[in-house]
Design an enzyme around this catalytic site. Structure first.
Site, short mmCIF file in Angstrom:
data_model
loop_
_atom_site.label_atom_id
_atom_site.label_comp_id
_atom_site.label_asym_id
_atom_site.label_seq_id
_atom_site.Cartn_x
_atom_site.Cartn_y
_atom_site.Cartn_z
N GLU A 1 0.96 -1.13 -0.07
CA GLU A 1 -0.07 0.01 0.14
C GLU A 1 1.09 1.14 0.07
O GLU A 1 1.60 1.40 1.03
CB GLU A 1 -0.96 -0.08 1.16
N CYS B 1 -2.43 8.89 3.37
CA CYS B 1 -2.29 8.50 1.87
C CYS B 1 -3.38 8.70 0.99
O CYS B 1 -3.31 8.97 -0.12
CB CYS B 1 -1.72 7.11 1.67
N1 LIG Z 1 -1.46 3.19 0.24
C1 LIG Z 1 -1.40 3.32 1.50
O1 LIG Z 1 -2.30 2.68 2.24
C2 LIG Z 1 -0.79 4.03 2.49
C3 LIG Z 1 -0.84 4.45 3.94
C4 LIG Z 1 -0.17 5.23 4.73
C5 LIG Z 1 1.06 5.69 4.20
N2 LIG Z 1 1.42 5.61 2.89
C6 LIG Z 1 2.42 6.22 2.16
O2 LIG Z 1 3.50 6.26 3.10
C7 LIG Z 1 4.25 7.24 3.02
C8 LIG Z 1 4.54 7.75 4.38
O3 LIG Z 1 5.05 7.06 5.37
P1 LIG Z 1 6.58 6.59 5.60
O4 LIG Z 1 7.29 7.99 5.56
O5 LIG Z 1 6.76 6.17 7.04
O6 LIG Z 1 7.07 5.47 4.42
P2 LIG Z 1 8.36 5.24 4.25
O7 LIG Z 1 8.27 4.26 3.17
O8 LIG Z 1 9.64 6.15 4.30
O9 LIG Z 1 8.44 4.02 5.49
C9 LIG Z 1 7.62 3.20 6.12
C10 LIG Z 1 8.30 2.11 6.62
O10 LIG Z 1 9.31 1.38 5.81
C11 LIG Z 1 10.79 1.40 6.40
N3 LIG Z 1 11.55 1.54 5.59
C12 LIG Z 1 12.07 2.32 4.85
N4 LIG Z 1 13.22 1.92 3.82
C13 LIG Z 1 13.14 0.51 3.85
C14 LIG Z 1 13.78 -0.31 3.24
N5 LIG Z 1 14.85 -0.27 2.47
N6 LIG Z 1 13.72 -1.58 3.56
C15 LIG Z 1 12.69 -2.05 4.59
N7 LIG Z 1 11.99 -1.14 5.36
C16 LIG Z 1 12.37 0.11 5.18
C17 LIG Z 1 10.72 2.59 7.35
O11 LIG Z 1 11.66 2.37 8.24
C18 LIG Z 1 9.24 2.42 7.80
O12 LIG Z 1 8.97 1.79 8.76
C19 LIG Z 1 3.70 8.21 2.22
O13 LIG Z 1 4.25 8.10 0.81
C20 LIG Z 1 2.26 7.66 2.19
O14 LIG Z 1 1.28 7.72 0.86
C21 LIG Z 1 0.62 4.77 2.03
O1 LIG Z 2 -7.85 0.52 5.03
S1 LIG Z 2 -7.48 1.50 6.10
O2 LIG Z 2 -6.92 0.71 7.09
O3 LIG Z 2 -8.87 2.09 6.72
C1 LIG Z 2 -6.43 2.68 5.56
C2 LIG Z 2 -6.61 3.88 6.27
C3 LIG Z 2 -5.74 4.73 5.85
C4 LIG Z 2 -4.73 4.58 4.95
C5 LIG Z 2 -4.03 5.83 4.37
O4 LIG Z 2 -3.40 6.46 5.32
C6 LIG Z 2 -4.56 3.38 4.35
C7 LIG Z 2 -5.45 2.19 4.90
#
Ligand SMILES: NC(=O)c1ccc[n+]([C@@H]2O[C@H](COP(=O)([O-])OP(=O)(O)OC[C@H]3O[C@@H](n4cnc5c(N)ncnc54)[C@H](O)[C@@H]3O)[C@@H](O)[C@H]2O)c1
Ligand SMILES: O=S(=O)(O)c1ccc(CO)cc1
Length: 488
Positions: free
Chosen positions: A256, A290
């Site tokens: 995700e 996100c």
């Molecule tokens: N699509 C979704 O459901 C969803 C939900 C929430 C957040 N997001 C996305 O997440 C981002 C924000 O969150 P973030 O800054 O924590 O994301 P991030 O990708 O920087 O980090 C997420 C996790 O991955 C780990 N990580 C980083 N590099 C890694 C590697 N090379 N190998 C393994 N693990 C690694 C981090 O330590 C952290 O635990 C935004 O881009 C947002 O859109 C997506």
């Molecule tokens: O599917 S959910 O767990 O409701 C969910 C909520 C928020 C986001 C993005 O930050 C992703 C999934």
């Protein structure tokens, strides 16, 4: 005074990092120290994976489904009983308003366990009767077996909610997990260990290792030879790195990832509801969702009025301390993330945007000056190919642009490398269905935003992810189907 510590949780015990590596967890509200966190090195990650593997062969692996489901309900009940502990921990790490964490993060953390325990209990099996040359026939049925040890890599924006959204279905399906929470938000994942132990989840079923991504616990875990699958929420670039980590061992992934989601407001929409909905979609959780809306397209006849109303709405929202009941917006997660967001604020100005509101750092007083505060910001007037309109910012901001026809709105919304979510505002029923069916995303809301039924499929298209989780769809990732063919 010695600061509190946040420890790795392995085999139902909290262990300090063996190699003396610690990092600071700081509050984004004022930069104060929340805790010192034990960073897991190769030995701790390996111990966690071993504990998880061993648990599959122990009482957990032999536990009947009904008992497993009962335990997960007990986990949910215990989270609810310790609601305030989870609330304090989540707010300390993120700085988000109590009101938001109370309404969203903590209840959903508990609900995930209940929903997936019930989903798994109610999934029907697959059965085929076949003819054979001797006329006696054969029966085929498919068993759903757990995939094994699941690596759960979680982000910082909705830490407990998004981590349990993965852990709950994984455990409901009979797997064991090793969780790597974000280095920014280690506390609620660690606290969940206490809950697991208290309610009687066997050792090794739920493990937590702390640390960073590349060269640290995240990469060590995803590269570990004995994990069976990786489920990840985070940035698209990190997803690509994890894919490379698991490629040699061909492990399945569920991703995700990021988004650059559109909101479409037609002139026939319920105006006040649309303003409220877009304000939440753009600014709630300080824009760190996100599913949030960073591109807003408004039908021309209501454009000026809509921009003014959105400005008035967000300017009325209080920015401030999490425990102030009037606070609607907290800080960003960190000063580092604020640099990124302010970089886009600068780019927008340099690109000739009209700054309708915000565009900088608010005056929050000297007490909070070391926090990660930023103003909610609205722009108009940028071209569609500007980085501010194309790239995910993950801050409290949106660009608003007028459109003239339904076809144009659909084209603009789809003109992105991402494909996570969209929110459409209209009172015309046929238009609602027509537009929703054309938007290339995993979830399209009509007259709503972030309304989630956990039984529904959730995920992203294009750069926003791989796979769908939610309800029975989670079973496709967290179990393997084993066909049994019985000759009669
Ligand atoms: N699509 C979704 O459901 C969803 C939900 C929430 C957040 N997001 C996305 O997440 C981002 C924000 O969150 P973030 O800054 O924590 O994301 P991030 O990708 O920087 O980090 C997420 C996790 O991955 C780990 N990580 C980083 N590099 C890694 C590697 N090379 N190998 C393994 N693990 C690694 C981090 O330590 C952290 O635990 C935004 O881009 C947002 O859109 C997506
Ligand atoms: O599917 S959910 O767990 O409701 C969910 C909520 C928020 C986001 C993005 O930050 C992703 C999934």
């Amino acid at each position: 005074m010695t600061p509190p510590t946040t420890l790795n949780f392995i085999g139902n015990e909290y262990l300090a990092g063996g190699s003396d590596r610690w990092f600071d967890n700081r509050s984004p509200v004022d930069g104060s120290l929340v805790s010192r966190v034990a960073e897991a090195g190769p030995a701790e990650v390996d111990a966690a994976v071993r504990a998880a593997r061993a648990a599959l062969g122990g009482p957990w692996g032999r536990m009947p489904l009904a008992q497993r489901a009962q335990l997960l309900h007990a986990v949910a009940d215990e989270i609810e009983r310790r609601f305030d502990d989870f609330l304090q921990a989540e707010v300390a790490d993120t700085g988000k308003p109590h009101s938001l964490a109370r309404r969203l993060d903590i209840p959903r953390g508990a609900a995930n366990f209940k929903v997936f325990a019930d989903v798994v209990k109610n999934v029907p099996g697959e059965f085929f009767e076949m003819a054979t040359p001797d006329g006696k026939g054969a029966l085929n049925y498919a068993l759903r077996v757990p995939k094994g040890v699941i690596a759960v890599i979680a982000p910082w924006n909705l830490p407990l909610l998004l981590m349990t959204w993965k852990v709950a279905p994984a455990l409901a399906c009979g797997n064991t997990v090793v969780v790597k929470p974000s280095e920014e938000t280690p506390s609620t994942a660690a606290l969940l260990g206490e809950v697991m132990k208290t309610v009687g989840v066997p050792p090794g079923v739920y493990n937590v290792v702390h640390g960073f991504g590349p060269g640290s616990a995240g990469e060590l875990l995803t590269r570990h030879a004995d994990i069976d699958a990786v489920t990840f929420t985070g940035e698209t670039g990190t997803g690509a790195a994890i894919m490379r980590s698991v490629a040699d061992r061909v492990r399945p992934v569920s991703f995700e990832l990021g988004g650059k989601n559109a909101g479409i407001v037609f002139a026939d929409a319920d105006f006040d509801a649309a303003v409220e909905g877009i304000a939440k979609a753009a600014f709630e959780n300080t824009g760190q969702v996100c599913l949030g809306t960073e591109r807003v397209y408004v039908e021309r006849p209501i454009f000026e009025r809509f921009v003014q109303a959105l400005k008035d709405k967000v300017e009325g929202w209080q920015i401030g301390r999490p425990d102030d009941a009037a606070t609607v917006l907290g800080p960003l997660i960190s000063r580092q993330h604020r640099e990124k967001v302010l970089g886009y604020y600068r780019l927008a100005r340099e690109g000739g945007a009209t700054v309708v509101t915000g565009g900088g750092v608010p005056d929050v007083g000297s007490d909070l000056q070391d926090g990660a505060w930023v103003q909610p910001t609205i722009w108009t007037g940028l071209p569609e190919d500007h980085p501010v309109v194309r790239e995910e910012i993950f801050g409290p901001c949106c660009h608003v642009r007028p459109f003239d026809t339904e076809e144009e709105a659909v084209r603009l919304a789809n003109d992105t490398d991402y494909g996570l979510a969209c929110t459409v505002w209209t009172t015309q029923l046929q238009r609602a269905h027509r537009v929703a069916s054309q938007i290339q995303v995993g979830i399209c809301w009509v007259n709503a935003w972030f309304l989630r039924d956990l039984r529904t499929p959730f995920g992203g298209s294009k750069l926003s992810g791989i796979g769908r989780e939610g309800g029975v769809h989670s079973l496709e990732f967290y179990t393997e189907l084993r066909n049994v063919c019985v000759k009669l």
